[in-house]
Design an enzyme around this catalytic site. Sequence first.
Site, PDB file in Angstrom:
ATOM      1  N   ILE A  55      -3.339   1.277  -3.356  1.00 17.48           N
ATOM      2  CA  ILE A  55      -3.611   1.672  -2.010  1.00 17.48           C
ATOM      3  C   ILE A  55      -2.181   1.573  -0.420  1.00 17.48           C
ATOM      4  CG2 ILE A  55      -6.344   2.174  -2.051  1.00 17.48           C
ATOM      5  CD1 ILE A  55      -6.154  -0.157  -0.565  1.00 17.48           C
ATOM      6  N   LYS A  56      -1.690   0.436  -1.828  1.00 17.10           N
ATOM      7  CA  LYS A  56      -0.435  -0.450  -1.161  1.00 17.10           C
ATOM      8  C   LYS A  56      -0.936  -0.254   0.549  1.00 17.10           C
ATOM      9  CE  LYS A  56       2.849   0.881  -4.873  1.00 17.10           C
ATOM     10  NZ  LYS A  56       1.915   1.742  -5.652  1.00 17.10           N
TER      11      LYS A  56
END
Lengths: 309, 309
Positions: free
Chosen positions: B104-105
Amino acid sequence: MSADRLIRKIMEKKSVLCVGLDPVVEKLPESLRKDIEKGGKTLEAAADAVFKFNKVVLDAIEPYAAVVKPQIAFYEALGVPGLEAYRKTAAYAKALGLYVIADIKRGDIGTTSEAYAQAHLGYTDILGEKRRAFESDAVTINPYLGDDSNHAFSQWAAKEDGMTFLLVKTSNKTSSQLQNQKIGERCVFDVVGDMLKESPFAVKGDFGYTPLGAVVGATHPEELSQLRSSLEGCFFLIPGYGAQGGSADDATQGFDARGLGAVVNSSRGVIYAFGEEEDFGAKIAEAAKKSRDDLNAALERAGKKYWEA
Amino acid sequence: MSADRLIRKIMEKKSVLCVGLDPVVEKLPESLRKDIEKGGKTLEAAADAVFKFNKVVLDAIEPYAAVVKPQIAFYEALGVPGLEAYRKTAAYAKALGLYVIADIKRGDIGTTSEAYAQAHLGYTDILGEKRRAFESDAVTINPYLGDDSNHAFSQWAAKEDGMTFLLVKTSNKTSSQLQNQKIGERCVFDVVGDMLKESPFAVKGDFGYTPLGAVVGATHPEELSQLRSSLEGCFFLIPGYGAQGGSADDATQGFDARGLGAVVNSSRGVIYAFGEEEDFGAKIAEAAKKSRDDLNAALERAGKKYWEA
């Protein structure tokens, strides 16, 4: 493309206020919390209440703000129903004529950022059909992966007359930990600023601003002022005003001499201004009006009257 | 908590392969593309096809991989139906016993990262009821906002025996633009590495690894080797193997002398290995087996046999 569309909305509304839509279940008005209880305290019930709340907020603030900024994290925390509430909120805001900055802070390798850009700024091509996943005018993005990531977003912004806001100097306490590290005489955030200046997408519009904006917090007024000089042509989204501690006078550092070039965000200070009152729409409208006037008065004190520009 | 749960899965499976789940509509098998056409080329039809595809992929790779990494951007591009497909994919993978790293960073100011962490690592409290928005064992996170952000995720990882993987040195072409800037004698990515070493959540488990992992690309083998030495106790998620150009031998630089301390991701190289064939599950299984064996053989060449550790 450029920041013209955003700037015209600001001048039309005579407001540089951006209202952040950061819904949190326990802070909703009592009547909506009761609906959630009746609905079994599910993600669905919470998401429904959030969308109802946002509609009242948007109707209330619409006369006093040109821009809204839904923070997608608070919707993601409510799962798939929350993201449906996010989608409907952004669409409702756009239908009211508000400029929507999706606060998503995404950034990844090129092909992946391309998917995010399609989702939020453009459309997804499904075997030849164009489908819009979410609707917004602009997005916030993260610089850590460099131009592979930045350009994927900028390209879609150019195509759809949207904007990107790159995180340069954020408003939180530990923002200095990485962002203020020294690279020679300069800071990490200056190197990030270079990405904006050197981008092939940095094309100026009628007001001298490009579609490549920057996020610069009001909580660091000296750096805000310094970045205003070094990032000429770069439109600022300024968080940190209100609940986070930045004043309207601090925020004016982010504007040019004409009073253009920035919007100032307030989230909690506006949308949770109702206390125990059930007529929360009226209280939120009052808070939005007060914030707009506070910002305009500060700009006037600074000799930066954009409404006469 | 620590990386023990992940390491035990790796040793049980005898595989350091992580399979990336990056679904793109035009690359799906013909039969599924036909379903999308029949469904009117909508987001819903595309999302349904993606979930069907992922189920086949997960069943196929389950014998050969300990870990999967869905990249949420590709689901976000399919809107709310896409995120429902994402949710079901992660849940299905967990039910198969796979370790799920949500790619998801994310990263934001503290209170906002807290919402993301609830969404992906923990649960959301809805007026006293705990509701899980999405299910995963670990998340990838972005360091630009510093420890306000990092700790919000680490705290939930500790609470739920999960992990975080902080972006240190990414696999893309422009990763050097910011990450390799020099701060004195060191690089920006070294300063990010310090966040991992100095965190109060960096507690080692039975195998010597903490729950605070790092993303370090296989496309930069020298830096991978250097970071392996400097970030002792930090588990690596290594992207860039396969389609992005990194070899299995390059990737071994990220492992310790026992052959522990990393997983190596391949996305496109495994899940799109079927060409024109309709029996795509069998082809994907074959590609996963080949990647696992390729990585194990490289570790053996390097004298790093974790299956004997």
